[in-house]
Scaffold this motif. Structure first.
Motif, PDB file in Angstrom:
ATOM      1  N   ALA A   3       1.865  36.384 -46.037  1.00  0.00           N
ATOM      2  CA  ALA A   3       2.380  37.756 -45.949  1.00  0.00           C
ATOM      3  C   ALA A   3       3.010  38.183 -47.272  1.00  0.00           C
ATOM      4  CB  ALA A   3       3.395  37.857 -44.813  1.00  0.00           C
ATOM      5  N   ALA A   4       3.733  37.279 -47.921  1.00  0.00           N
ATOM      6  CA  ALA A   4       4.328  37.595 -49.224  1.00  0.00           C
ATOM      7  C   ALA A   4       3.243  37.892 -50.248  1.00  0.00           C
ATOM      8  CB  ALA A   4       5.210  36.438 -49.700  1.00  0.00           C
ATOM      9  N   THR A   5       2.203  37.076 -50.243  1.00  0.00           N
ATOM     10  CA  THR A   5       1.100  37.265 -51.188  1.00  0.00           C
ATOM     11  C   THR A   5       0.445  38.623 -50.990  1.00  0.00           C
ATOM     12  OG1 THR A   5       0.686  34.888 -51.254  1.00  0.00           O
ATOM     13  CG2 THR A   5      -1.112  36.312 -51.955  1.00  0.00           C
ATOM     14  N   ILE A   6       0.142  38.945 -49.749  1.00  0.00           N
ATOM     15  CA  ILE A   6      -0.486  40.236 -49.446  1.00  0.00           C
ATOM     16  C   ILE A   6       0.420  41.376 -49.890  1.00  0.00           C
ATOM     17  CG2 ILE A   6      -1.202  41.760 -47.550  1.00  0.00           C
ATOM     18  CD1 ILE A   6      -2.160  39.136 -46.131  1.00  0.00           C
ATOM     19  N   ALA A   7       1.707  41.251 -49.603  1.00  0.00           N
ATOM     20  CA  ALA A   7       2.650  42.304 -49.986  1.00  0.00           C
ATOM     21  C   ALA A   7       2.714  42.469 -51.501  1.00  0.00           C
ATOM     22  CB  ALA A   7       4.035  41.998 -49.418  1.00  0.00           C
ATOM     23  N   PHE A   8       2.782  41.378 -52.237  1.00  0.00           N
ATOM     24  CA  PHE A   8       2.820  41.476 -53.703  1.00  0.00           C
ATOM     25  C   PHE A   8       1.551  42.128 -54.241  1.00  0.00           C
ATOM     26  CE2 PHE A   8       5.932  37.771 -53.695  1.00  0.00           C
ATOM     27  CZ  PHE A   8       7.017  38.540 -54.098  1.00  0.00           C
ATOM     28  N   PHE A   9       0.398  41.713 -53.749  1.00  0.00           N
ATOM     29  CA  PHE A   9      -0.859  42.302 -54.208  1.00  0.00           C
ATOM     30  C   PHE A   9      -0.979  43.769 -53.801  1.00  0.00           C
ATOM     31  CE2 PHE A   9      -2.736  37.951 -54.788  1.00  0.00           C
ATOM     32  CZ  PHE A   9      -3.127  38.121 -56.108  1.00  0.00           C
TER      33      PHE A   9
END
Length: 140
Positions: free
Chosen positions: A87-93
């Motif tokens: 979820a963090a990765t998706i949010a950053f991207f």
């Protein structure tokens, strides 16, 4: 399959450092790398890169473990880590760094508790779910 709990704490220590770097740099690529580690270790904790480092460089100096722990709770915990860092990765991207920081921060709390105190939140959640399922099945 059973695991050396010291290896899990070692992995949690490295994970904590990686997530701190994610929080500091807000790097979606670093978050993605940790997400990939979680994905790999969710299927088999012994195959993760941190476990390989532990076996290669630490285990020869500390000797065999006094106790072992079952792998199922650890796999569940790694799956939870996968969800949070994913979820963090998706949010950053996606350009939502605050959301990324929140999810990465939650992942850091869990990793740090395991690294510093041997408290695996995901493992405890797994055991609680097992107890609830057993209680529900015996009541039916």
């Amino acid at each position: 399959m059973e695991l050396d709990p010291r290896g899990q704490r070692f992995a949690a220590s490295i994970t904590s450092v990686v997530i701190i770097l994610v929080l500091v740099t807000r790097s979606p690529w670093l978050a993605l790398a940790q997400t990939a580690v979680f994905a790999l270790t969710a299927t088999n904790p012994r195959r993760g890169p941190y476990a390989l480092l532990f076996r290669q460089f630490v285990l020869p100096h500390v000797g065999p473990p006094a106790e072992r722990e079952p792998a199922a709770p650890v796999r569940f915990a790694q799956t939870v880590g996968l969800a949070f860092l994913g979820a963090a990765t998706i949010a950053f991207f996606a350009g939502a760094p605050v959301v990324g920081l929140i999810f990465a921060g939650l992942g850091l709390v869990a990793a740090f508790l395991n690294a510093a105190f041997g408290l695996c939140l995901g493992c405890e959640a797994y055991l609680a779910l097992r107890r609830l399922t057993a209680a529900r099945n015996s009541a039916a």
